[in-house]
Motif scaffolding. Sequence first.
Motif, PDB file in Angstrom:
ATOM      1  N   PHE A 110      97.695  67.743  54.925  1.00 51.14           N
ATOM      2  CA  PHE A 110      98.126  66.695  53.994  1.00 51.14           C
ATOM      3  C   PHE A 110      99.194  67.266  53.066  1.00 51.14           C
ATOM      4  O   PHE A 110      98.900  68.100  52.208  1.00 51.14           O
ATOM      5  N   TYR A 111     100.441  66.822  53.258  1.00 49.63           N
ATOM      6  CA  TYR A 111     101.548  67.324  52.449  1.00 49.63           C
ATOM      7  C   TYR A 111     101.769  66.449  51.223  1.00 49.63           C
ATOM      8  O   TYR A 111     101.683  65.218  51.289  1.00 49.63           O
ATOM      9  N   SER A 112     102.079  67.111  50.125  1.00 50.25           N
ATOM     10  CA  SER A 112     102.267  66.396  48.865  1.00 50.25           C
ATOM     11  C   SER A 112     103.716  65.957  48.709  1.00 50.25           C
ATOM     12  O   SER A 112     104.581  66.250  49.541  1.00 50.25           O
ATOM     13  N   GLU A 113     103.971  65.291  47.599  1.00 51.62           N
ATOM     14  CA  GLU A 113     105.332  64.950  47.215  1.00 51.62           C
ATOM     15  C   GLU A 113     105.973  66.164  46.537  1.00 51.62           C
ATOM     16  O   GLU A 113     105.420  67.260  46.558  1.00 51.62           O
ATOM     17  N   VAL A 117     100.526  69.496  44.312  1.00 50.32           N
ATOM     18  CA  VAL A 117      99.196  68.871  44.390  1.00 50.32           C
ATOM     19  C   VAL A 117      98.814  68.330  43.012  1.00 50.32           C
ATOM     20  O   VAL A 117      98.209  69.023  42.185  1.00 50.32           O
ATOM     21  N   THR A 118      99.174  67.086  42.772  1.00 54.60           N
ATOM     22  CA  THR A 118      98.852  66.409  41.516  1.00 54.60           C
ATOM     23  C   THR A 118      97.525  65.666  41.658  1.00 54.60           C
ATOM     24  O   THR A 118      96.906  65.666  42.730  1.00 54.60           O
ATOM     25  N   GLY A 119      97.107  65.006  40.582  1.00 51.37           N
ATOM     26  CA  GLY A 119      95.860  64.239  40.624  1.00 51.37           C
ATOM     27  C   GLY A 119      95.835  63.185  41.715  1.00 51.37           C
ATOM     28  O   GLY A 119      94.864  63.095  42.486  1.00 51.37           O
ATOM     29  N   PRO A 120      96.881  62.331  41.825  1.00 51.40           N
ATOM     30  CA  PRO A 120      96.877  61.317  42.904  1.00 51.40           C
ATOM     31  C   PRO A 120      96.818  61.922  44.300  1.00 51.40           C
ATOM     32  O   PRO A 120      96.159  61.375  45.185  1.00 51.40           O
ATOM     33  N   ILE A 121      97.504  63.048  44.503  1.00 53.95           N
ATOM     34  CA  ILE A 121      97.468  63.699  45.818  1.00 53.95           C
ATOM     35  C   ILE A 121      96.066  64.206  46.114  1.00 53.95           C
ATOM     36  O   ILE A 121      95.540  64.064  47.221  1.00 53.95           O
ATOM     37  N   ARG A 122      95.438  64.776  45.112  1.00 53.36           N
ATOM     38  CA  ARG A 122      94.078  65.305  45.296  1.00 53.36           C
ATOM     39  C   ARG A 122      93.098  64.179  45.615  1.00 53.36           C
ATOM     40  O   ARG A 122      92.225  64.319  46.484  1.00 53.36           O
ATOM     41  N   ARG A 123      93.234  63.049  44.922  1.00 56.08           N
ATOM     42  CA  ARG A 123      92.326  61.918  45.184  1.00 56.08           C
ATOM     43  C   ARG A 123      92.579  61.331  46.571  1.00 56.08           C
ATOM     44  O   ARG A 123      91.636  60.922  47.264  1.00 56.08           O
ATOM     45  N   SER A 124      93.840  61.276  46.987  1.00 57.60           N
ATOM     46  CA  SER A 124      94.145  60.767  48.338  1.00 57.60           C
ATOM     47  C   SER A 124      93.549  61.674  49.404  1.00 57.60           C
ATOM     48  O   SER A 124      93.013  61.203  50.415  1.00 57.60           O
ATOM     49  N   ASP A 139     100.153  74.190  48.899  1.00 54.51           N
ATOM     50  CA  ASP A 139     101.231  74.210  47.908  1.00 54.51           C
ATOM     51  C   ASP A 139     102.550  74.344  48.663  1.00 54.51           C
ATOM     52  O   ASP A 139     102.787  75.360  49.329  1.00 54.51           O
ATOM     53  N   ILE A 140     103.403  73.354  48.552  1.00 54.52           N
ATOM     54  CA  ILE A 140     104.637  73.392  49.352  1.00 54.52           C
ATOM     55  C   ILE A 140     105.669  74.362  48.792  1.00 54.52           C
ATOM     56  O   ILE A 140     106.547  74.820  49.516  1.00 54.52           O
ATOM     57  N   TYR A 141     105.549  74.693  47.504  1.00 52.59           N
ATOM     58  CA  TYR A 141     106.491  75.639  46.893  1.00 52.59           C
ATOM     59  C   TYR A 141     105.769  76.929  46.486  1.00 52.59           C
ATOM     60  O   TYR A 141     105.999  77.488  45.417  1.00 52.59           O
ATOM     61  N   HIS A 142     104.914  77.414  47.351  1.00 51.05           N
ATOM     62  CA  HIS A 142     104.106  78.597  46.993  1.00 51.05           C
ATOM     63  C   HIS A 142     104.958  79.831  46.795  1.00 51.05           C
ATOM     64  O   HIS A 142     104.529  80.781  46.126  1.00 51.05           O
ATOM     65  N   GLU A 143     106.163  79.850  47.353  1.00 50.64           N
ATOM     66  CA  GLU A 143     107.029  81.018  47.172  1.00 50.64           C
ATOM     67  C   GLU A 143     107.592  81.102  45.746  1.00 50.64           C
ATOM     68  O   GLU A 143     107.941  82.195  45.272  1.00 50.64           O
ATOM     69  N   GLU A 144     107.684  79.953  45.065  1.00 49.68           N
ATOM     70  CA  GLU A 144     108.361  79.917  43.769  1.00 49.68           C
ATOM     71  C   GLU A 144     107.442  79.571  42.601  1.00 49.68           C
ATOM     72  O   GLU A 144     107.702  79.985  41.464  1.00 49.68           O
TER      73      GLU A 144
END
Length: 199
Positions: A110-113, A117-124, A139-144
């Motif tokens: 499940f990829y986030s916007e 990973v915000t609250g809405p993403i976590r609930r979805s 986390d899509i930006y785990h490198e930064e």
Amino acid sequence: MQHTATASIRIANAKPTANARRQATRAARPTAASSASAALKASAFLPSSAGLKAQSLVASKTAVPASRRPLKVSALTIQEEVVFIDTPTGPMHALVLRPTAPGNYPGLVFYSEIFQVTGPIRRSAAMMACHGFVVVVPDIYHEEEAAGSSLPYDGPGADRGNHLKVTKPMDAYDSDADAAMRYLMYHPACTGKVRGHQI
């Protein structure tokens, strides 16, 4: 010829048998399909509330085979854990949500916007897990960005997310996806069938 004509007259004037009367009654009786069709035609000329009632009548009278009925999915109790998945660009923080009931479930990456990973993403993601999936939310930006962090829903947060999404190499996105899918395929609660989903 006279005999044939007489026989025809007798047959025409003969009283219908009990079986013939039953068949005639069945032919005259409206079927569920014809009633449903008539109700649908009538609903097109009725006000909205009356049209809905007519459609409800159609739904109640039109039989649906058991094999074609949608399955009723009950909400499941889920559990959540934090994992770090190895990728070519470093450890990737991710949430794993899955049903607590014993068994094996299909996997879902499940990829986030752009805000991570915000609250809405976590609930979805939790909703998907409640429907019987093992869900990995990386986390899509785990490198930064710091592990488990999210960007705020404001102008600077949007600017940061938009900047990171175009500066991160495409190969890094692909390797992250491969790592998340590989993690799910070998997860003990997963069936090995994995799909991807993006908000």
